[in-house]
Motif scaffolding. Structure first.
Motif, mmCIF file in Angstrom:
data_model
loop_
_atom_site.group_PDB
_atom_site.id
_atom_site.type_symbol
_atom_site.label_atom_id
_atom_site.label_comp_id
_atom_site.label_asym_id
_atom_site.label_seq_id
_atom_site.Cartn_x
_atom_site.Cartn_y
_atom_site.Cartn_z
ATOM 1 N N ARG A 1 -32.863 -19.599 30.508
ATOM 2 C CA ARG A 1 -33.538 -18.475 30.060
ATOM 3 C C ARG A 1 -33.758 -17.381 30.909
ATOM 4 N NH1 ARG A 1 -37.579 -20.541 25.110
ATOM 5 N NH2 ARG A 1 -35.675 -20.966 23.479
ATOM 6 N N ASP A 2 -33.888 -17.964 32.111
ATOM 7 C CA ASP A 2 -33.990 -16.978 33.302
ATOM 8 C C ASP A 2 -33.007 -17.471 34.429
ATOM 9 O OD1 ASP A 2 -34.783 -15.462 35.688
ATOM 10 O OD2 ASP A 2 -36.680 -15.336 34.964
ATOM 11 N N GLU A 3 -31.809 -16.798 34.305
ATOM 12 C CA GLU A 3 -30.714 -17.497 35.200
ATOM 13 C C GLU A 3 -31.048 -17.256 36.808
ATOM 14 O OE1 GLU A 3 -26.338 -16.520 36.562
ATOM 15 O OE2 GLU A 3 -26.786 -16.318 34.332
ATOM 16 N N ARG A 4 -31.699 -16.191 37.113
ATOM 17 C CA ARG A 4 -32.230 -16.317 38.661
ATOM 18 C C ARG A 4 -33.059 -17.495 39.017
ATOM 19 N NH1 ARG A 4 -36.675 -14.657 40.840
ATOM 20 N NH2 ARG A 4 -37.838 -13.928 38.871
ATOM 21 N N VAL A 5 -33.936 -17.855 38.014
ATOM 22 C CA VAL A 5 -34.689 -18.836 38.448
ATOM 23 C C VAL A 5 -34.239 -20.189 38.300
ATOM 24 C CG1 VAL A 5 -36.873 -20.069 37.462
ATOM 25 C CG2 VAL A 5 -37.127 -17.505 37.639
ATOM 26 N N ALA A 6 -33.307 -20.383 37.385
ATOM 27 C CA ALA A 6 -32.438 -21.428 37.403
ATOM 28 C C ALA A 6 -31.736 -21.748 38.648
ATOM 29 C CB ALA A 6 -31.659 -21.549 35.989
ATOM 30 N N ARG A 7 -30.949 -20.572 39.064
ATOM 31 C CA ARG A 7 -30.119 -20.633 40.202
ATOM 32 C C ARG A 7 -31.139 -21.109 41.470
ATOM 33 N NH1 ARG A 7 -25.082 -18.757 40.256
ATOM 34 N NH2 ARG A 7 -24.370 -17.767 38.470
ATOM 35 N N ALA A 8 -32.347 -20.556 41.608
ATOM 36 C CA ALA A 8 -33.195 -20.691 42.650
ATOM 37 C C ALA A 8 -33.710 -22.185 42.877
ATOM 38 C CB ALA A 8 -34.279 -20.038 42.751
ATOM 39 N N PHE A 9 -33.874 -22.860 41.403
ATOM 40 C CA PHE A 9 -34.010 -24.234 41.252
ATOM 41 C C PHE A 9 -33.003 -25.323 41.748
ATOM 42 C CE2 PHE A 9 -33.961 -27.968 38.424
ATOM 43 C CZ PHE A 9 -35.359 -28.685 38.818
ATOM 44 N N VAL A 10 -32.012 -24.942 41.329
ATOM 45 C CA VAL A 10 -30.758 -25.530 42.012
ATOM 46 C C VAL A 10 -30.657 -25.690 43.385
ATOM 47 C CG1 VAL A 10 -28.177 -25.920 41.681
ATOM 48 C CG2 VAL A 10 -29.418 -25.340 39.751
ATOM 49 N N ALA A 11 -30.611 -24.445 43.986
ATOM 50 C CA ALA A 11 -30.734 -24.249 45.485
ATOM 51 C C ALA A 11 -31.818 -25.249 45.858
ATOM 52 C CB ALA A 11 -30.635 -22.808 45.814
ATOM 53 N N THR A 12 -32.828 -25.278 45.552
ATOM 54 C CA THR A 12 -34.186 -25.881 46.123
ATOM 55 C C THR A 12 -33.954 -27.309 45.810
ATOM 56 O OG1 THR A 12 -35.676 -23.760 45.685
ATOM 57 C CG2 THR A 12 -36.619 -26.011 46.098
ATOM 58 N N GLU A 13 -33.684 -27.827 44.671
ATOM 59 C CA GLU A 13 -33.518 -29.105 44.603
ATOM 60 C C GLU A 13 -32.327 -29.933 45.190
ATOM 61 O OE1 GLU A 13 -35.835 -31.092 43.096
ATOM 62 O OE2 GLU A 13 -37.018 -29.229 42.682
ATOM 63 N N LEU A 14 -31.179 -29.382 45.097
ATOM 64 C CA LEU A 14 -29.900 -29.873 45.835
ATOM 65 C C LEU A 14 -29.731 -29.745 47.161
ATOM 66 C CD1 LEU A 14 -27.662 -29.577 42.712
ATOM 67 C CD2 LEU A 14 -28.865 -31.512 43.539
ATOM 68 N N ARG A 15 -30.254 -28.481 47.510
ATOM 69 C CA ARG A 15 -30.048 -27.990 49.104
ATOM 70 C C ARG A 15 -28.609 -27.888 49.250
ATOM 71 N NH1 ARG A 15 -34.849 -29.172 52.692
ATOM 72 N NH2 ARG A 15 -36.615 -29.263 51.312
ATOM 73 N N ALA A 16 -28.039 -28.797 50.412
ATOM 74 C CA ALA A 16 -26.702 -28.580 50.623
ATOM 75 C C ALA A 16 -25.772 -29.320 49.747
ATOM 76 C CB ALA A 16 -26.425 -29.161 52.123
ATOM 77 N N LEU A 17 -26.484 -30.036 48.835
ATOM 78 C CA LEU A 17 -25.483 -30.548 47.831
ATOM 79 C C LEU A 17 -24.883 -29.639 46.844
ATOM 80 C CD1 LEU A 17 -26.701 -33.282 49.116
ATOM 81 C CD2 LEU A 17 -26.649 -34.056 46.690
ATOM 82 N N ALA A 18 -25.552 -28.306 46.780
ATOM 83 C CA ALA A 18 -25.071 -27.404 45.915
ATOM 84 C C ALA A 18 -24.238 -26.256 46.606
ATOM 85 C CB ALA A 18 -26.560 -26.403 45.822
ATOM 86 N N ASP A 19 -23.749 -26.660 47.642
ATOM 87 C CA ASP A 19 -22.731 -25.978 48.232
ATOM 88 C C ASP A 19 -21.506 -26.215 47.677
ATOM 89 O OD1 ASP A 19 -24.423 -25.164 50.179
ATOM 90 O OD2 ASP A 19 -23.708 -26.624 51.837
ATOM 91 N N ASP A 20 -20.540 -25.171 47.792
ATOM 92 C CA ASP A 20 -18.989 -25.226 47.523
ATOM 93 C C ASP A 20 -18.028 -25.875 48.388
ATOM 94 O OD1 ASP A 20 -17.062 -24.717 45.384
ATOM 95 O OD2 ASP A 20 -16.873 -22.893 45.850
ATOM 96 N N ASP A 21 -18.178 -27.005 48.786
ATOM 97 C CA ASP A 21 -17.280 -27.652 49.535
ATOM 98 C C ASP A 21 -16.830 -29.100 49.127
ATOM 99 O OD1 ASP A 21 -19.083 -29.576 50.690
ATOM 100 O OD2 ASP A 21 -19.523 -27.766 51.704
ATOM 101 N N ASP A 22 -16.037 -29.645 49.492
ATOM 102 C CA ASP A 22 -15.604 -31.221 49.009
ATOM 103 C C ASP A 22 -16.638 -32.079 49.198
ATOM 104 O OD1 ASP A 22 -13.064 -30.036 48.023
ATOM 105 O OD2 ASP A 22 -11.916 -30.664 49.885
ATOM 106 N N ARG A 23 -17.341 -32.064 50.251
ATOM 107 C CA ARG A 23 -18.277 -32.968 50.586
ATOM 108 C C ARG A 23 -19.347 -32.878 49.570
ATOM 109 N NH1 ARG A 23 -19.059 -37.958 52.083
ATOM 110 N NH2 ARG A 23 -21.237 -38.381 52.980
ATOM 111 N N ALA A 24 -19.994 -31.922 49.413
ATOM 112 C CA ALA A 24 -20.985 -31.603 48.367
ATOM 113 C C ALA A 24 -20.731 -32.051 46.953
ATOM 114 C CB ALA A 24 -21.340 -30.167 48.529
ATOM 115 N N THR A 25 -19.357 -31.661 46.714
ATOM 116 C CA THR A 25 -19.016 -31.967 45.212
ATOM 117 C C THR A 25 -18.880 -33.441 45.141
ATOM 118 O OG1 THR A 25 -17.478 -29.985 45.188
ATOM 119 C CG2 THR A 25 -16.961 -32.096 43.742
ATOM 120 N N GLN A 26 -18.353 -34.200 46.111
ATOM 121 C CA GLN A 26 -18.412 -35.591 46.284
ATOM 122 C C GLN A 26 -19.755 -36.307 46.280
ATOM 123 O OE1 GLN A 26 -17.198 -37.712 50.284
ATOM 124 N NE2 GLN A 26 -15.400 -38.292 48.946
#
Length: 161
Positions: free
Chosen positions: A74-99
């Protein structure tokens, strides 16, 4: 559209089974109910399900399967911040993070069982163990204490990125 449902009939989810609509067609369902209030609620939920489905490749989406994502988006900005905070580097867009995300999804999907996650991913158990250690290093609060948050963050990451 809205489908009226009568008690005694199988729910649409069961009636549909493995059926898929024609390519390019998307269906979203709310809860089953009756009367004016039921129509309003069902319609609102179907719209929420459609909002989530528009971010995925799903051709059929039931509100009860995506209600948490609908709420979180419902609030995309907050959802994106939540993902970044929880996943940290796992949220990156590279092969290792995807794996690592795929490994974490598999691990959670099989009830936190490394051997079953390895089988699900088609890799050796040591590979999963190594990846889980890498994930633990990245997420200082650990996997067990933040499981719910991590599951949601992974689900949102699939929809947002």
């Amino acid at each position: 559209g809205w489908l009226n449902w009568r008690q005694g009939l199988p729910e649409p989810k069961r009636q549909l089974g493995d059926w898929q609509p024609p390519f390019g067609t998307h269906l979203a369902f709310g809860s089953l109910d009756h009367g004016r209030e039921g129509f309003v609620r069902s319609n609102s939920e179907a719209l929420e399900a459609h909002r989530v489905a528009s971010r995925s490749a799903a051709s059929i989406t039931h509100y009860d399967d995506v209600s948490i994502e609908a709420f979180a988006l419902r609030d995309e900005r907050v959802a994106r911040a939540f993902v970044a905070t929880e996943l940290r580097a796992l949220a990156d867009d590279d092969d290792r993070a995807t794996q690592l995300r795929d490994t974490l999804r598999a691990y959670f999907a099989v009830g936190n069982n490394g051997s079953a996650a390895a089988a699900k991913l088609g890799v050796h158990e040591r590979t999963v163990s190594y990846r889980l250690t890498s994930i633990e290093d990245e997420l200082p609060s650990g996997l067990a204490s933040r499981r719910g948050e991590l599951v949601l963050a992974l689900r949102l990451h699939e929809l947002l990125f």
